[in-house]
Structures are given as C-alpha cells and as structure tokens.
Design a protein around this motif. Structure first.
Motif, PDB file in Angstrom:
ATOM      1  N   GLU A  21       0.814  -1.215   0.000  1.00  0.00           N
ATOM      2  CA  GLU A  21       0.000   0.000   0.000  1.00  0.00           C
ATOM      3  C   GLU A  21       0.846   1.261   0.000  1.00  0.00           C
ATOM      4  O   GLU A  21       0.581   2.211  -0.751  1.00  0.00           O
ATOM      5  N   HIS A  22       1.873   1.279   0.852  1.00  0.00           N
ATOM      6  CA  HIS A  22       2.645   2.506   1.034  1.00  0.00           C
ATOM      7  C   HIS A  22       3.891   2.583   0.153  1.00  0.00           C
ATOM      8  O   HIS A  22       4.434   3.671  -0.057  1.00  0.00           O
ATOM      9  N   PHE A  23       4.352   1.440  -0.349  1.00  0.00           N
ATOM     10  CA  PHE A  23       5.548   1.418  -1.188  1.00  0.00           C
ATOM     11  C   PHE A  23       5.297   0.577  -2.443  1.00  0.00           C
ATOM     12  O   PHE A  23       5.984  -0.415  -2.686  1.00  0.00           O
ATOM     13  N   PRO A  24       4.310   0.968  -3.231  1.00  0.00           N
ATOM     14  CA  PRO A  24       3.985   0.176  -4.429  1.00  0.00           C
ATOM     15  C   PRO A  24       5.167   0.121  -5.391  1.00  0.00           C
ATOM     16  O   PRO A  24       5.832   1.131  -5.635  1.00  0.00           O
ATOM     17  N   GLY A  25       5.446  -1.077  -5.881  1.00  0.00           N
ATOM     18  CA  GLY A  25       6.533  -1.240  -6.840  1.00  0.00           C
ATOM     19  C   GLY A  25       7.899  -1.398  -6.216  1.00  0.00           C
ATOM     20  O   GLY A  25       8.884  -1.614  -6.931  1.00  0.00           O
ATOM     21  N   LEU A  31      13.873  -2.672   2.377  1.00  0.00           N
ATOM     22  CA  LEU A  31      13.391  -2.580   1.005  1.00  0.00           C
ATOM     23  C   LEU A  31      14.565  -2.353   0.063  1.00  0.00           C
ATOM     24  O   LEU A  31      15.668  -1.984   0.495  1.00  0.00           O
ATOM     25  N   ASP A  32      14.329  -2.545  -1.230  1.00  0.00           N
ATOM     26  CA  ASP A  32      15.442  -2.382  -2.170  1.00  0.00           C
ATOM     27  C   ASP A  32      15.761  -0.922  -2.457  1.00  0.00           C
ATOM     28  O   ASP A  32      16.644  -0.622  -3.260  1.00  0.00           O
ATOM     29  N   ASN A  33      15.055   0.016  -1.796  1.00  0.00           N
ATOM     30  CA  ASN A  33      15.434   1.428  -1.846  1.00  0.00           C
ATOM     31  C   ASN A  33      16.223   1.823  -0.608  1.00  0.00           C
ATOM     32  O   ASN A  33      16.398   3.003  -0.303  1.00  0.00           O
ATOM     33  N   ASP A  34      16.692   0.786   0.165  1.00  0.00           N
ATOM     34  CA  ASP A  34      17.527   0.943   1.361  1.00  0.00           C
ATOM     35  C   ASP A  34      16.770   1.445   2.585  1.00  0.00           C
ATOM     36  O   ASP A  34      17.386   1.718   3.615  1.00  0.00           O
ATOM     37  N   MET A  35      15.458   1.580   2.506  1.00  0.00           N
ATOM     38  CA  MET A  35      14.681   1.958   3.684  1.00  0.00           C
ATOM     39  C   MET A  35      14.403   0.724   4.542  1.00  0.00           C
ATOM     40  O   MET A  35      14.120  -0.353   4.015  1.00  0.00           O
ATOM     41  N   GLU A  36      14.561   0.879   5.859  1.00  0.00           N
ATOM     42  CA  GLU A  36      14.298  -0.216   6.787  1.00  0.00           C
ATOM     43  C   GLU A  36      13.047   0.100   7.606  1.00  0.00           C
ATOM     44  O   GLU A  36      12.961   1.160   8.229  1.00  0.00           O
ATOM     45  N   LEU A  37      12.089  -0.822   7.578  1.00  0.00           N
ATOM     46  CA  LEU A  37      10.827  -0.643   8.292  1.00  0.00           C
ATOM     47  C   LEU A  37      10.777  -1.610   9.463  1.00  0.00           C
ATOM     48  O   LEU A  37      11.209  -2.755   9.353  1.00  0.00           O
ATOM     49  N   ILE A  38      10.191  -1.143  10.583  1.00  0.00           N
ATOM     50  CA  ILE A  38      10.087  -1.964  11.781  1.00  0.00           C
ATOM     51  C   ILE A  38       8.618  -2.210  12.104  1.00  0.00           C
ATOM     52  O   ILE A  38       7.798  -1.285  12.092  1.00  0.00           O
ATOM     53  N   PHE A  39       8.285  -3.464  12.385  1.00  0.00           N
ATOM     54  CA  PHE A  39       6.930  -3.875  12.746  1.00  0.00           C
ATOM     55  C   PHE A  39       6.997  -4.656  14.053  1.00  0.00           C
ATOM     56  O   PHE A  39       8.002  -5.311  14.357  1.00  0.00           O
ATOM     57  N   ASP A  40       5.910  -4.590  14.843  1.00  0.00           N
ATOM     58  CA  ASP A  40       5.910  -5.350  16.093  1.00  0.00           C
ATOM     59  C   ASP A  40       5.595  -6.819  15.805  1.00  0.00           C
ATOM     60  O   ASP A  40       5.434  -7.242  14.650  1.00  0.00           O
ATOM     61  N   ALA A  41       5.491  -7.619  16.869  1.00  0.00           N
ATOM     62  CA  ALA A  41       5.313  -9.061  16.712  1.00  0.00           C
ATOM     63  C   ALA A  41       3.999  -9.412  16.030  1.00  0.00           C
ATOM     64  O   ALA A  41       3.863 -10.506  15.463  1.00  0.00           O
ATOM     65  N   ASP A  42       3.037  -8.477  16.062  1.00  0.00           N
ATOM     66  CA  ASP A  42       1.744  -8.716  15.413  1.00  0.00           C
ATOM     67  C   ASP A  42       1.690  -8.151  14.003  1.00  0.00           C
ATOM     68  O   ASP A  42       0.637  -8.196  13.350  1.00  0.00           O
ATOM     69  N   GLY A  43       2.809  -7.591  13.553  1.00  0.00           N
ATOM     70  CA  GLY A  43       2.850  -7.040  12.205  1.00  0.00           C
ATOM     71  C   GLY A  43       2.387  -5.605  12.099  1.00  0.00           C
ATOM     72  O   GLY A  43       2.191  -5.098  10.989  1.00  0.00           O
TER      73      GLY A  43
END
Length: 252
Positions: free
Chosen positions: A125-129, A147-159
């Motif tokens: 949804e937020h990073f299409p493509g 992600l392959d644009n070098d951005m790192e996203l963090i999610f909790d244990a529930d996603g």
C-alpha cells in the motif's frame, strides 16, 4: 423550516466526516514517518568502548571495522573487513561470532513468504513497486524489513508498523563514505600516524565523498586528512578535540 434544519445537520455531518478523514490521513502519514528508536542503529566506530576495540585489535589482527551497530537488545554487532560479524554485550564483553547458518543471538533471517500478511499489505500500500530486499525477526519478536530502496521498516510481533529504522549515520551525512584497506591510504597519512601514534593501530579507514580521509585508531581517536593526505584534525570518540595530538604538532 424542517427541511432547512435537516439540510443544516446534513452539511455539518459531512464537514465533520471530512475533518475526521483528513485527520486520520495525516495521522497515517505521521506514523509512516515515525522513527523506530528500538531498531538497530549504526554508530561511529570511534564511539565503541575501548574494551571492544582492544578485543578486535588483539584477536582479529589485520582486519578493520566496516560497520558497527547497536541492536535493539543493546548488544553491539561489529562487521569486520572479511565480513565476520562479532557480537558484544552492552558492557563490551565478547559473546561470539554471528554466523549465517546459526541463530545464536536471536535474529532470524526470514523469507518474504514468512512475513505476516499485514506487513506485506502495508508495504504494497505505502511502497507500491518497491521490493523487499531482506527480512529478519529480531530477538524481541519485532520484524525488520529492508526494502530495495535501502529503507528499513520496523513492525511489532503482530505485524503492526512501528516506524522507520533510525540510523545515526544519516545525521552525519556519511552516505558517501567508502571503507578502504589501511594499506591503500596515501603514504603521507601512514607516515603521519607512524610518527604521531606509533603505538596505535588503524581499525577503520574511509575515504569521504569529497576525497578526504577519515581514519579511526584502536584508541578511539578519529583523524581527518585532506585528499592529499595532509592532517586536518583529530577527535576522540566523544567528538572532542584530541589535545594530545595538538601537543604533538606543537612539538614537531
């Protein structure tokens, strides 16, 4: 009159709904820009404790540090020039080598298909493509997705999305730096260090985007040189001027 009253409340309701929708959208945007301070954070080699620097110098001679991170459990993960990964606790005690085929220290590499579906949905949804480069489950159950644009996203244990991984190097504009072998430093730099720091060993060497050089010694001192190898400045791991070096220059 009744129709006018009905129309009035209808318009008020539409305005209220529009306002709430706008607020929800803004809140979502703010959340997307949030910083996940619990994520692994890159740090400067010179800020590592002397215990860690000494251990690497003694036990991994000839190797330099190419990356240093504080993990979300406060352990330090150090990557050497031969890509060996070393783990130290928050006190600087050596815990062991982190090997890809083992899970000694809590981080688990995941296939994209192993991620919770809500994480996949969020990224689509937020990073299409944008593709997922790699994914890990941290020792605290959180998910770290690069992600392959070098951005790192963090999610909790529930996603649930927590934020973007915080990188201290971003604050210092270090993206243009390249690690190099100390043997490839200009001779003028090697001569300067040999004369002024004869007892110390180079533990990290980098060339900046502008062609200047940054060298970190095993005593935590950072030395700056211009592209010709001329000495510019020295700082300790806390960003203070190295007075000892100034004294040496005065005596030369």
């Amino acid at each position: 009159m009744k129709n006018l009253t009905t129309l009035f409340f209808t318009i008020c309701g539409l305005l209220l709904f529009s306002s709430c929708s706008s607020e929800d959208k803004n809140a979502g945007e703010e959340n997307l820009n949030a910083i996940a301070f619990s994520a692994d954070a890159h740090i400067r080699t010179s800020t590592l404790s002397q215990r860690i620097l000494d251990f690497i110098t003694i036990n991994y001679p000839g190797l330099t540090i190419i990356e240093a991170e504080i993990e979300d459990n406060n352990n330090f993960e150090i990557t050497l020039s031969d890509h060996t990964e070393l783990i130290f606790d928050s006190e600087g005690n050596f815990l062991g080598e982190d090997r890809d085929d083992e899970d000694d220290f809590g981080d688990e590499d995941l296939e994209v298909s192993e991620l919770p579906q809500n994480i996949i949905n969020f990224i689509n949804e937020h990073f299409p493509g944008v593709d997922i480069d790699e994914a890990e489950r941290e020792n605290n159950g959180h998910y770290e997705v690069e992600l392959d644009n070098d951005m790192e996203l963090i999610f909790d244990a529930d996603g649930n999305f927590l934020g973007v991984a915080h990188d201290q190097n971003e604050d210092e504009d270090e993206q243009g730096e390249t690690d190099i072998n100390p043997n490839d430093l200009p001779q003028a730099i090697k001569d300067y260090i040999s004369v002024n720091y004869p007892e110390d060993i180079i533990i990290e060497a980098e060339i900046e985007e502008d062609g200047s050089y940054e060298v970190t010694l095993d005593n935590g001192i950072e030395l700056e040189f211009d592209e010709e190898g001329n000495f510019l400045s020295a700082e300790d791991g806390n960003g203070d001027d190295d007075d000892d070096d100034d004294d040496q220059d005065e005596n030369d």
